[in-house]
Scaffold this motif. Structure first.
Motif, PDB file in Angstrom:
ATOM      1  N   LEU A 171       0.458  -1.188   0.271  1.00  0.00           N
ATOM      2  CA  LEU A 171       0.350  -0.179   0.294  1.00  0.00           C
ATOM      3  C   LEU A 171       0.651   1.218  -0.004  1.00  0.00           C
ATOM      4  O   LEU A 171       0.205   2.065  -0.858  1.00  0.00           O
ATOM      5  N   PHE A 172       2.006   1.023   1.051  1.00  0.00           N
ATOM      6  CA  PHE A 172       2.272   2.649   1.004  1.00  0.00           C
ATOM      7  C   PHE A 172       3.085   3.264   0.005  1.00  0.00           C
ATOM      8  O   PHE A 172       3.267   3.415  -0.905  1.00  0.00           O
ATOM      9  N   TRP A 173       4.103   1.325  -1.118  1.00  0.00           N
ATOM     10  CA  TRP A 173       5.106   1.328  -2.635  1.00  0.00           C
ATOM     11  C   TRP A 173       3.487   1.815  -3.180  1.00  0.00           C
ATOM     12  O   TRP A 173       4.124   2.701  -4.290  1.00  0.00           O
ATOM     13  N   ASP A 174       2.504   1.853  -3.111  1.00  0.00           N
ATOM     14  CA  ASP A 174       1.822   2.266  -4.190  1.00  0.00           C
ATOM     15  C   ASP A 174       1.326   3.652  -4.077  1.00  0.00           C
ATOM     16  O   ASP A 174       0.368   4.014  -4.928  1.00  0.00           O
ATOM     17  N   GLN A 175       1.079   3.980  -3.313  1.00  0.00           N
ATOM     18  CA  GLN A 175       0.880   4.815  -2.094  1.00  0.00           C
ATOM     19  C   GLN A 175      -0.598   5.086  -2.433  1.00  0.00           C
ATOM     20  O   GLN A 175      -1.574   6.014  -3.442  1.00  0.00           O
ATOM     21  N   ILE A 177      -3.673   5.598  -1.108  1.00  0.00           N
ATOM     22  CA  ILE A 177      -3.846   6.231   0.291  1.00  0.00           C
ATOM     23  C   ILE A 177      -5.585   5.683   1.339  1.00  0.00           C
ATOM     24  O   ILE A 177      -6.186   5.497   2.275  1.00  0.00           O
ATOM     25  N   PRO A 178      -6.399   5.484  -0.839  1.00  0.00           N
ATOM     26  CA  PRO A 178      -7.813   5.192  -0.208  1.00  0.00           C
ATOM     27  C   PRO A 178      -7.456   3.988   1.123  1.00  0.00           C
ATOM     28  O   PRO A 178      -8.293   3.514   1.734  1.00  0.00           O
ATOM     29  N   GLY A 179      -7.071   3.141   0.107  1.00  0.00           N
ATOM     30  CA  GLY A 179      -6.259   1.896   0.563  1.00  0.00           C
ATOM     31  C   GLY A 179      -5.639   1.874   2.021  1.00  0.00           C
ATOM     32  O   GLY A 179      -5.768   0.918   3.173  1.00  0.00           O
ATOM     33  N   MET A 180      -4.747   2.700   2.050  1.00  0.00           N
ATOM     34  CA  MET A 180      -4.751   2.709   3.574  1.00  0.00           C
ATOM     35  C   MET A 180      -5.877   3.086   4.792  1.00  0.00           C
ATOM     36  O   MET A 180      -5.460   2.551   5.945  1.00  0.00           O
ATOM     37  N   MET A 181      -5.985   4.311   4.451  1.00  0.00           N
ATOM     38  CA  MET A 181      -7.500   4.858   5.090  1.00  0.00           C
ATOM     39  C   MET A 181      -8.021   3.052   5.553  1.00  0.00           C
ATOM     40  O   MET A 181      -8.532   3.049   7.114  1.00  0.00           O
ATOM     41  N   GLU A 182      -8.476   2.619   4.759  1.00  0.00           N
ATOM     42  CA  GLU A 182      -9.451   1.476   4.099  1.00  0.00           C
ATOM     43  C   GLU A 182      -9.271   0.222   5.759  1.00  0.00           C
ATOM     44  O   GLU A 182     -10.161  -0.211   6.384  1.00  0.00           O
ATOM     45  N   ALA A 183      -7.563   0.585   5.779  1.00  0.00           N
ATOM     46  CA  ALA A 183      -7.294  -0.415   6.263  1.00  0.00           C
ATOM     47  C   ALA A 183      -6.984  -0.405   8.455  1.00  0.00           C
ATOM     48  O   ALA A 183      -6.935  -1.111   8.803  1.00  0.00           O
ATOM     49  N   LEU A 184      -7.280   1.142   8.551  1.00  0.00           N
ATOM     50  CA  LEU A 184      -7.820   1.468   9.678  1.00  0.00           C
ATOM     51  C   LEU A 184      -9.019   1.106  10.244  1.00  0.00           C
ATOM     52  O   LEU A 184      -9.503   2.056   9.639  1.00  0.00           O
ATOM     53  N   ILE A 222       6.468   8.379  11.758  1.00  0.00           N
ATOM     54  CA  ILE A 222       6.853   7.572  10.776  1.00  0.00           C
ATOM     55  C   ILE A 222       5.672   7.873   9.578  1.00  0.00           C
ATOM     56  O   ILE A 222       4.824   7.739  10.414  1.00  0.00           O
ATOM     57  N   ARG A 223       6.021   8.567   8.762  1.00  0.00           N
ATOM     58  CA  ARG A 223       4.917   9.021   7.562  1.00  0.00           C
ATOM     59  C   ARG A 223       4.953   7.503   6.705  1.00  0.00           C
ATOM     60  O   ARG A 223       5.856   7.833   5.696  1.00  0.00           O
ATOM     61  N   VAL A 224       3.299   7.584   6.010  1.00  0.00           N
ATOM     62  CA  VAL A 224       3.030   6.586   4.905  1.00  0.00           C
ATOM     63  C   VAL A 224       2.519   7.102   3.975  1.00  0.00           C
ATOM     64  O   VAL A 224       2.465   6.319   3.027  1.00  0.00           O
ATOM     65  N   GLU A 225       2.428   8.566   3.777  1.00  0.00           N
ATOM     66  CA  GLU A 225       1.750   9.331   2.399  1.00  0.00           C
ATOM     67  C   GLU A 225       2.720   9.371   2.782  1.00  0.00           C
ATOM     68  O   GLU A 225       3.440  10.913   3.878  1.00  0.00           O
ATOM     69  N   ARG A 226       3.252   9.749   1.372  1.00  0.00           N
ATOM     70  CA  ARG A 226       4.132  10.832   0.783  1.00  0.00           C
ATOM     71  C   ARG A 226       4.038  12.188   0.643  1.00  0.00           C
ATOM     72  O   ARG A 226       4.273  13.504  -0.088  1.00  0.00           O
ATOM     73  N   THR A 227       2.339  12.574   0.166  1.00  0.00           N
ATOM     74  CA  THR A 227       2.082  13.909   0.336  1.00  0.00           C
ATOM     75  C   THR A 227       0.831  14.241   1.156  1.00  0.00           C
ATOM     76  O   THR A 227      -0.284  12.661   1.661  1.00  0.00           O
TER      77      THR A 227
END
Length: 371
Positions: A171-175, A177-184, A222-227
């Motif tokens: 999810l990080f390397w693909d950036q 973001i919706p997937g990251m948010m949905e994971a939490l 540690i931040r996983v969003e690059r924007t």
């Protein structure tokens, strides 16, 4: 006034706003008495801080260190006063365990936008990756909030079932973001709620949150969003804090939780310690939850509240109302938004509210030196 006299009186701290990667701060300014607060890139107030902020591109600035307003009109860095007499300012037992390091950092935070999804290292990861004796376990006490673009205050917290390190890295390397948010888990928050955020727990404070944060004394984020959600680019250093993109994933713990488990285990229930006509004292975070800090709320309606004398310092925040602190050698008027460092050498400290104006004090305590 001789140097040792400063350790025998409560010390009022100056406002100490700090730059971050997100906007906010309007509610902090209004809380501190400004008629028309404004959001900016200074959304946090660091309280009783001896920690420098880690902001890429701003290393030449001394950001984050708290200043004391001395009663003779001068100002001094809190860290300089503490280092001059650690045992008198922090307590003999604390100084024996931690030297001149207070071991705790407190913040007021107001988010006009969602923070980037992040994690902080626990002590083991902080030591192995950053060479630090402290990680960044933290806790939040929700003071209030506001709707942003029609959305009520919320937090993102904890991996949902099914997450793995491999999936999170992708999810990080693909950036994605919706997937990251949905994971939490997305959790609405209300004033008075308390959450503990242990090192290794993924999270993000959502838009519209106004809270007090108490934490270990580091700025390892540690931040996983690059924007950011507003489209600002996050420098690489602000993502991995110098650890590198591969190593930063060692800071996450990949335990997963149902929403019920999150709310049961990490949303803390305040406990009433004392209730009378004059005041109510509640434990918000105790050493039974974490040895790294403690937090209590004292609501004074009438009469005087007397603090228990112990060989340790404390940090007081006037969350609401106004009143007066009194001690053996003097007194100090306080009002909403004030922040006070109380050295361990202060004796006979008590507090009363302004008649007709109840006072809420938050008392922040350092690590348990016995642990």
């Amino acid at each position: 006034m001789e140097q040792s006299a400063w350790s025998r009186q409560p010390l009022k701290l100056s406002a100490n706003r700090v730059w971050r990667t997100y906007t906010g701060g309007r509610l902090i300014e209004e809380w501190q008495g400004q008629e028309r607060g404004q959001d900016s890139m200074l959304p946090e107030e660091w309280i009783a801080s001896v920690v420098r902020a880690r902001n890429a591109g701003r290393e030449h600035l001394v950001e984050g260190l708290s200043t004391v307003e001395l009663s003779d009109g001068r100002k001094a860095l809190l860290q300089d006063l503490i280092q001059s007499e650690p045992a008198k300012f922090l307590g003999e037992q604390h100084a024996a365990a931690f030297g001149g390091e207070p071991g705790v950092l407190v913040k007021a935070l107001d988010s006009a936008e969602r923070l980037t999804i992040q994690v902080h290292p626990d002590r083991a990861a902080a030591k192995s990756i950053f060479g630090s004796p402290f990680g960044k376990t933290e806790a939040w006490y929700i003071l209030g909030g506001r709707e942003i673009d029609g959305e009520a205050p919320y937090i993102l917290y904890g991996f949902k079932p099914g997450m793995t390190r491999e999936r999170w890295e992708k999810l990080f390397w693909d950036q994605d973001i919706p997937g990251m948010m949905e994971a939490l888990h997305k959790i609405p928050v209300e004033p008075g709620q308390v959450f503990i955020v242990e090192g290794g727990m993924p999270h993000a404070i959502g838009s519209g949150c106004f809270l007090i944060e108490i934490q270990e004394p580091t700025d390892y984020t540690i931040r996983v969003e690059r924007t950011t959600p507003a489209g600002r680019e996050i420098p690489e250093f602000m993502c991995h804090q110098g650890a590198g993109f591969e190593k930063m994933f060692d800071c996450f713990k990949y335990n997963t939780y149902t929403l019920e488990e999150v709310l049961t285990n990490y949303r803390l229930e305040p406990k009433v310690l004392h209730h009378s006509d004059g005041y109510t004292e509640r434990a918000l975070i105790t050493y039974g939850t974490t040895a790294y800090f403690a937090l209590s709320a004292i609501n004074i309606r009438s009469g005087s509240y007397r603090f228990v004398e112990e060989d340790r310092f404390s940090i007081l925040i006037a969350a609401a109302g106004s009143g007066r602190l009194a001690w053996e050698e003097g007194e100090l008027e306080i009002r909403q938004g004030d922040q006070i460092f109380v050295p361990a050498s202060v004796t006979s400290l008590s507090c009363s509210a302004t008649p007709g104006e109840p006072l809420q004090l938050l008392q922040c305590l350092p690590p348990d030196a016995r642990a």
